[in-house]
Design a protein around this motif. Sequence first.
Motif, short mmCIF file in Angstrom:
data_model
loop_
_atom_site.label_atom_id
_atom_site.label_comp_id
_atom_site.label_asym_id
_atom_site.label_seq_id
_atom_site.Cartn_x
_atom_site.Cartn_y
_atom_site.Cartn_z
N UNK A 101 0.97 -1.31 0.09
CA UNK A 101 -0.12 0.27 -0.07
C UNK A 101 0.73 1.39 -0.26
N UNK A 102 1.94 1.23 0.59
CA UNK A 102 2.72 2.38 0.81
C UNK A 102 3.57 2.73 -0.46
N UNK A 103 3.87 1.77 -1.37
CA UNK A 103 4.55 1.89 -2.58
C UNK A 103 3.87 1.65 -3.68
N UNK A 104 2.72 1.32 -3.84
CA UNK A 104 1.96 1.38 -5.07
C UNK A 104 1.19 2.50 -5.52
N UNK A 105 1.06 2.78 -6.82
CA UNK A 105 0.06 3.89 -7.17
C UNK A 105 -1.34 3.60 -7.37
N UNK A 106 -1.76 2.48 -7.58
CA UNK A 106 -3.31 1.97 -7.75
C UNK A 106 -3.62 0.55 -7.36
N UNK A 107 -4.44 0.25 -7.74
CA UNK A 107 -4.94 -1.27 -7.00
C UNK A 107 -4.21 -2.48 -7.67
N UNK A 108 -4.14 -3.41 -6.94
CA UNK A 108 -3.28 -4.51 -7.56
C UNK A 108 -4.36 -5.44 -8.27
N UNK A 109 -3.49 -5.84 -9.53
CA UNK A 109 -4.28 -6.92 -10.56
C UNK A 109 -4.09 -8.15 -10.27
N UNK A 110 -2.87 -8.45 -9.64
CA UNK A 110 -2.59 -9.91 -9.60
C UNK A 110 -1.30 -9.90 -8.48
N UNK A 111 -1.37 -11.13 -7.93
CA UNK A 111 -0.29 -11.37 -6.86
C UNK A 111 0.10 -12.61 -7.09
N UNK A 112 1.33 -13.12 -6.53
CA UNK A 112 1.55 -14.52 -6.42
C UNK A 112 2.67 -14.74 -5.44
N UNK A 113 2.57 -15.59 -4.53
CA UNK A 113 3.70 -16.03 -3.71
C UNK A 113 4.92 -16.58 -4.20
N UNK A 114 6.03 -16.02 -3.88
CA UNK A 114 7.06 -16.77 -4.63
C UNK A 114 8.11 -17.57 -3.67
N UNK A 115 8.62 -18.62 -4.35
CA UNK A 115 9.49 -19.52 -3.56
C UNK A 115 10.77 -18.81 -3.23
N UNK A 116 11.14 -19.05 -1.90
CA UNK A 116 12.50 -18.26 -1.28
C UNK A 116 12.77 -19.07 -0.27
N UNK A 117 14.13 -19.04 -0.01
CA UNK A 117 14.75 -19.83 1.04
C UNK A 117 14.92 -18.65 2.41
N UNK A 118 14.82 -17.82 2.11
CA UNK A 118 14.95 -16.53 3.18
C UNK A 118 13.73 -16.03 3.91
#
Length: 189
Positions: free
Chosen positions: A20-37
């Motif tokens: 919310x603090x970095x975007x300029x408009x609404x989210x169209x899509x999101x995806x969880x990413x695989x990470x080891x950290x």
Amino acid sequence: MGFRSWFAHRPQKAVRRTVRSHRTDSVLARAALVTSTGEAWAFATRAELLLISAPETATGQGDTESRGAPSVVVHREWADVDRATYDTDSNVIRVHWVDGDEPTPLTLDGRRTVLPQVLRERVQWSVVLAEPVKLPGGRTARVAVRRRVDGELFSQVIGGSDVDLADPATAEAIDAAEARVRSAAGLPA
């Protein structure tokens, strides 16, 4: 995975606040990413691509639920994306940047998401016109007119590290192609 569990999977509150603090408009899509950290997410809005990471913080008591403060890893407008490739076998999207930065791999966690389709649509939307340019020595470049989310049009030259703009023949070929696409888009040459 049931209907309810697919919708229940969402980023932690701190990640959502960071979005919310970095975007300029609404989210169209999101995806969880695989990470080891820790936790990482990709968000596509009308204007930009955001990658946010929230690393796990060890508390010494085996608590892996507490996380470090989320950080924005990538915050780029769609006109910064040259192209993206999606390997369905490995579930990896590779985002290639117009400035020649290393491609950014996004390893999706396997949950259903429309992120690949939205990414493709937003990049295609940002390209108004494009023309390949044959250069001396068998090299190539592309000249494009791109669009920002506010409607501003601008031209962009995309070439590999082997494109030498100091070479007069190269500069002439690129300048002529840029003038053509700018003129076709109604921009001053």
